[in-house]
Design a protein around this motif. Structure first.
Motif, PDB file in Angstrom:
ATOM      1  N   ASP A 229       6.227 -15.647 -19.888  1.00  0.00           N
ATOM      2  CA  ASP A 229       5.341 -16.533 -19.128  1.00  0.00           C
ATOM      3  C   ASP A 229       4.619 -15.787 -18.015  1.00  0.00           C
ATOM      4  N   GLY A 230       4.445 -14.480 -18.162  1.00  0.00           N
ATOM      5  CA  GLY A 230       3.752 -13.749 -17.121  1.00  0.00           C
ATOM      6  C   GLY A 230       3.809 -12.252 -17.363  1.00  0.00           C
ATOM      7  N   VAL A 231       3.939 -11.522 -16.255  1.00  0.00           N
ATOM      8  CA  VAL A 231       3.936 -10.068 -16.358  1.00  0.00           C
ATOM      9  C   VAL A 231       4.802  -9.490 -15.238  1.00  0.00           C
ATOM     10  N   ALA A 232       5.450  -8.356 -15.527  1.00  0.00           N
ATOM     11  CA  ALA A 232       6.222  -7.663 -14.491  1.00  0.00           C
ATOM     12  C   ALA A 232       5.573  -6.306 -14.230  1.00  0.00           C
ATOM     13  N   VAL A 233       5.523  -5.927 -12.950  1.00  0.00           N
ATOM     14  CA  VAL A 233       4.942  -4.642 -12.571  1.00  0.00           C
ATOM     15  C   VAL A 233       6.018  -3.848 -11.837  1.00  0.00           C
ATOM     16  N   ALA A 234       6.331  -2.660 -12.351  1.00  0.00           N
ATOM     17  CA  ALA A 234       7.320  -1.818 -11.689  1.00  0.00           C
ATOM     18  C   ALA A 234       6.602  -0.843 -10.769  1.00  0.00           C
ATOM     19  N   LEU A 235       7.037  -0.800  -9.499  1.00  0.00           N
ATOM     20  CA  LEU A 235       6.425   0.119  -8.536  1.00  0.00           C
ATOM     21  C   LEU A 235       7.312   1.337  -8.377  1.00  0.00           C
ATOM     22  N   ALA A 236       6.687   2.474  -8.070  1.00  0.00           N
ATOM     23  CA  ALA A 236       7.461   3.682  -7.783  1.00  0.00           C
ATOM     24  C   ALA A 236       8.397   3.335  -6.628  1.00  0.00           C
ATOM     25  N   GLY A 237       9.639   3.736  -6.707  1.00  0.00           N
ATOM     26  CA  GLY A 237      10.604   3.378  -5.670  1.00  0.00           C
ATOM     27  C   GLY A 237      11.510   2.260  -6.151  1.00  0.00           C
ATOM     28  N   GLY A 238      11.180   1.676  -7.318  1.00  0.00           N
ATOM     29  CA  GLY A 238      12.127   0.740  -7.935  1.00  0.00           C
ATOM     30  C   GLY A 238      11.790  -0.728  -7.817  1.00  0.00           C
ATOM     31  N   GLU A 239      10.893  -1.090  -6.876  1.00  0.00           N
ATOM     32  CA  GLU A 239      10.614  -2.528  -6.728  1.00  0.00           C
ATOM     33  C   GLU A 239       9.931  -3.071  -7.991  1.00  0.00           C
ATOM     34  N   ARG A 240      10.219  -4.330  -8.289  1.00  0.00           N
ATOM     35  CA  ARG A 240       9.633  -4.966  -9.472  1.00  0.00           C
ATOM     36  C   ARG A 240       8.959  -6.264  -9.043  1.00  0.00           C
ATOM     37  N   LEU A 241       7.668  -6.384  -9.358  1.00  0.00           N
ATOM     38  CA  LEU A 241       6.922  -7.590  -8.973  1.00  0.00           C
ATOM     39  C   LEU A 241       6.708  -8.454 -10.208  1.00  0.00           C
ATOM     40  N   ARG A 242       6.895  -9.755 -10.058  1.00  0.00           N
ATOM     41  CA  ARG A 242       6.647 -10.672 -11.185  1.00  0.00           C
ATOM     42  C   ARG A 242       5.511 -11.619 -10.814  1.00  0.00           C
ATOM     43  N   ALA A 243       4.667 -11.929 -11.788  1.00  0.00           N
ATOM     44  CA  ALA A 243       3.552 -12.847 -11.515  1.00  0.00           C
ATOM     45  C   ALA A 243       3.115 -13.510 -12.812  1.00  0.00           C
ATOM     46  N   ASP A 244       2.230 -14.510 -12.673  1.00  0.00           N
ATOM     47  CA  ASP A 244       1.660 -15.140 -13.871  1.00  0.00           C
ATOM     48  C   ASP A 244       0.686 -14.176 -14.545  1.00  0.00           C
TER      49      ASP A 244
ATOM     50  N   LEU B 236       0.837  -1.205   0.000  1.00  0.00           N
ATOM     51  CA  LEU B 236       0.000   0.000   0.000  1.00  0.00           C
ATOM     52  C   LEU B 236       0.871   1.253   0.000  1.00  0.00           C
ATOM     53  N   GLY B 237       0.289   2.349  -0.517  1.00  0.00           N
ATOM     54  CA  GLY B 237       1.063   3.583  -0.620  1.00  0.00           C
ATOM     55  C   GLY B 237       2.114   3.482  -1.716  1.00  0.00           C
ATOM     56  N   ARG B 238       1.898   2.577  -2.658  1.00  0.00           N
ATOM     57  CA  ARG B 238       2.864   2.373  -3.742  1.00  0.00           C
ATOM     58  C   ARG B 238       2.156   2.534  -5.084  1.00  0.00           C
ATOM     59  N   GLU B 239       2.701   3.354  -5.925  1.00  0.00           N
ATOM     60  CA  GLU B 239       2.139   3.556  -7.257  1.00  0.00           C
ATOM     61  C   GLU B 239       2.744   2.546  -8.219  1.00  0.00           C
ATOM     62  N   ALA B 240       1.881   1.840  -8.960  1.00  0.00           N
ATOM     63  CA  ALA B 240       2.394   0.964 -10.026  1.00  0.00           C
ATOM     64  C   ALA B 240       2.522   1.840 -11.261  1.00  0.00           C
ATOM     65  N   TRP B 241       3.715   1.957 -11.807  1.00  0.00           N
ATOM     66  CA  TRP B 241       3.856   2.907 -12.914  1.00  0.00           C
ATOM     67  C   TRP B 241       4.282   2.292 -14.246  1.00  0.00           C
ATOM     68  N   ALA B 242       4.659   1.035 -14.246  1.00  0.00           N
ATOM     69  CA  ALA B 242       4.978   0.417 -15.544  1.00  0.00           C
ATOM     70  C   ALA B 242       4.600  -1.050 -15.513  1.00  0.00           C
ATOM     71  N   TYR B 243       4.127  -1.549 -16.636  1.00  0.00           N
ATOM     72  CA  TYR B 243       3.701  -2.941 -16.764  1.00  0.00           C
ATOM     73  C   TYR B 243       4.375  -3.526 -17.989  1.00  0.00           C
ATOM     74  N   GLU B 244       5.011  -4.674 -17.816  1.00  0.00           N
ATOM     75  CA  GLU B 244       5.657  -5.297 -18.978  1.00  0.00           C
ATOM     76  C   GLU B 244       5.237  -6.757 -19.084  1.00  0.00           C
ATOM     77  N   PRO B 245       4.541  -7.083 -20.140  1.00  0.00           N
ATOM     78  CA  PRO B 245       4.238  -8.495 -20.361  1.00  0.00           C
ATOM     79  C   PRO B 245       5.539  -9.259 -20.587  1.00  0.00           C
ATOM     80  N   GLU B 246       5.678 -10.422 -19.982  1.00  0.00           N
ATOM     81  CA  GLU B 246       6.859 -11.253 -20.203  1.00  0.00           C
ATOM     82  C   GLU B 246       6.395 -12.555 -20.833  1.00  0.00           C
TER      83      GLU B 246
END
Ligand SMILES: Cc1cc2nc3c(=O)[nH]c(=O)nc-3n(C[C@H](O)[C@H](O)[C@H](O)COP(=O)(O)OP(=O)(O)OC[C@H]3O[C@@H](n4cnc5c(N)ncnc54)[C@H](O)[C@@H]3O)c2cc1C
Length: 457
Positions: A243-258, A231-241
């Motif tokens: 076998d899934g998708v990557a979501v870049a959060l403001a602050g640099g963290e990158r989340l990967r999921a199906d 929470l309190g995190r803006e998702a600012w970029a989305y990249e389809p990969e």
């Protein structure tokens, strides 16, 4: 024939979701000649894509999780849930179509409508278009998902809530973006299926604007069930990969999921409707402004449901639709007595079907000037029956200076059901002390009310 028709008043309803159906039935009940034009089929998005599919999925996931909690191993594939869902949708559609036919309403389904000018509209059907004339119209075209720029849903890696209606298998690892009602419901649903879920919200709170104490509790319970809260995190970029998708959060963290579920808000469905030809202008979010009758600023043009803006809930759509339909019939020259009621949202309850459920009506406890009074069923029998360590229902009331209930929020079992009693208390401004006189059934989540009794039981 046309003279007789004109005397009855021709009401045109655009959209056959909860708002359009209620408007059509109310106008017909006042003697108007009613035509409903619907792009898809009776029931609208609520039946086809949003409310019904999501609630069937949630009911199935809850039941299966409950069976598992009693030590049994449920063995129901997603195929069973999907087949049930299709059957439910068709049953709802058939029942609603029958209801319209019984009321003498003409339904033109599978056809999109566009206004051409005052009293005139064009209906585009696969077998060619036709013109429709009307004396009054109700716009009930609902809302559509509002997506972050550049993001394209593909039904596989980038998903919308409506994909719950058709997905054969729910993804094992998901990022849900948006911590409003829809995002929270989806994260909760996925966590019940044992999936790994990260819920990303731009603001610091789950369910922004709702009761801070209860939503903090809900957040803790989701986290305890394995939902990762970001929470309190803006998702600012989305990249389809691949076998899934990557979501870049403001602050640099990158989340990967199906898969990524996008629940970042909605807009009014008014594009391409030709409202400008009637002189009506939706706001920047596509919503039409209406008064308590559902009337827009254009004479004879009414609107109801999601297209009039938040709260985007079906119970608002139904009430507002019924009111707008009655006033549209009157404006079209149909029966005038008695004067229709107006829609008052003060005591409109809303619910979030997470596990546990959250529901609220009226002033938000903990967010306004009102005193807050709390109760739970810790001292009752319900939590023991349900095998819970703590409470199963928690209740917070907003109480004004005269001791009257002006708002309520509930978290826990049956919150969506129990909130109607509290809506009555808010609508009729019941004094808190009178509410405490009630004797809730034991065992039931209503035992939370007993804590409000003046003698402190
Ligand atoms: C995932 C999800 C879950 C939800 N769960 C709940 C819930 O549990 N409880 C609740 O109260 N609410 C819920 N909602 C909200 C609820 O679905 C809406 O508030 C409700 O559907 C609004 O009804 P409506 O009649 O305004 O519009 P809709 O149901 O959206 O219907 C509008 C209809 O208009 C038609 N239409 C649009 N443009 C045209 C045109 N030009 N010509 C012809 N037809 C047209 C569309 O095809 C559509 O069928 C949920 C929403 C979502 C997204």
């Amino acid at each position: 024939v046309s003279a007789i028709r004109a005397a009855r008043g021709r009401v045109l309803v655009v959209g056959a979701g909860p708002a359009g159906l209620a408007a059509a039935l109310a106008a017909a009940a006042r003697g108007a000649e009613v035509t409903v034009v619907e792009r898809a089929f009776a029931g609208g998005n609520a039946v086809a894509h949003s409310l019904l599919p999501s609630k069937v999925r949630i009911a199935a996931a809850r039941d299966l999780a409950a069976v598992a909690a009693w030590g049994a191993a449920p063995d129901a594939g997603a195929g069973g849930v999907l087949a049930h869902l299709r059957w439910r949708r068709e049953a709802a559609r058939a029942a609603l179509e029958a209801r319209l036919a019984q009321a003498g309403v003409t339904l033109v389904a599978g056809a999109a409508l566009r206004f051409e000018g005052p009293g005139r509209a064009h209906v585009a059907a696969p077998d060619g278009g036709r013109e429709v004339a009307f004396d009054a119209a109700v716009v009930a075209t609902g809302s559509a998902a509002r997506l972050p720029a550049g993001l394209r849903p593909d039904g596989r890696r980038v998903l919308l809530p409506r994909d719950l209606a058709t997905l054969a298998d729910l993804p094992a690892r998901t990022v849900v973006v948006g911590a409003g009602a829809t995002g929270v419901e989806i994260a909760s649903l996925l966590s019940l299926t044992g999936a790994s879920v990260t819920l990303v919200g731009r603001g610091p709170d789950l369910l922004p604007g709702e009761d801070p104490a209860l939503t903090a509790d809900l957040a803790a319970q989701l986290a305890a069930r394995g939902v990762e809260l970001s929470l309190g995190r803006e998702a600012w970029a989305y990249e389809p990969e691949e076998d899934g998708v990557a979501v870049a959060l403001a602050g640099g963290e990158r989340l990967r999921a199906d898969a990524l579920f996008v629940a970042t808000g909605r807009r009014g469905e008014t594009e391409g409707l030709g409202l400008d030809r009637l002189g009506a202008a939706p706001d920047a979010a596509g919503y039409l402004t209406v008064d308590g009758r559902g009337a827009t600023s254009v004479a004879g043009l009414f609107a109801a449901g999601d297209v009039t803006g938040p709260p985007l809930v079906a119970n608002k759509a139904v009430r507002q639709g019924a009111v707008a339909g009655a006033w549209a019939a009157r404006s079209a020259g149909a029966r005038t007595d008695p004067e229709p009621a107006c829609f008052d949202p003060t005591a409109l309850p809303t619910a979030v079907f997470a596990q546990p459920e959250y529901a609220r009506v009226g002033a938000v406890p903990g967010r306004g000037p009102h005193a807050v009074v709390e109760g739970d069923d810790r001292g009752g029998l319900r939590p023991h029956v349900a095998g819970l360590a703590g409470w199963s229902a928690r209740l917070r009331l907003a109480v004004d200076g005269e001791g009257r209930v002006v708002g309520a929020a509930l978290l826990g079992e049956g919150a969506a059901e129990s909130v109607l009693a509290l809506a009555a208390a808010v609508a009729w401004r019941v004094p808190l002390a009178r509410l405490g006189e009630l004797a809730p059934v034991v065992p039931s989540a209503g035992e939370a009310l007993a804590a409000l009794a003046p003698d402190g039981i």
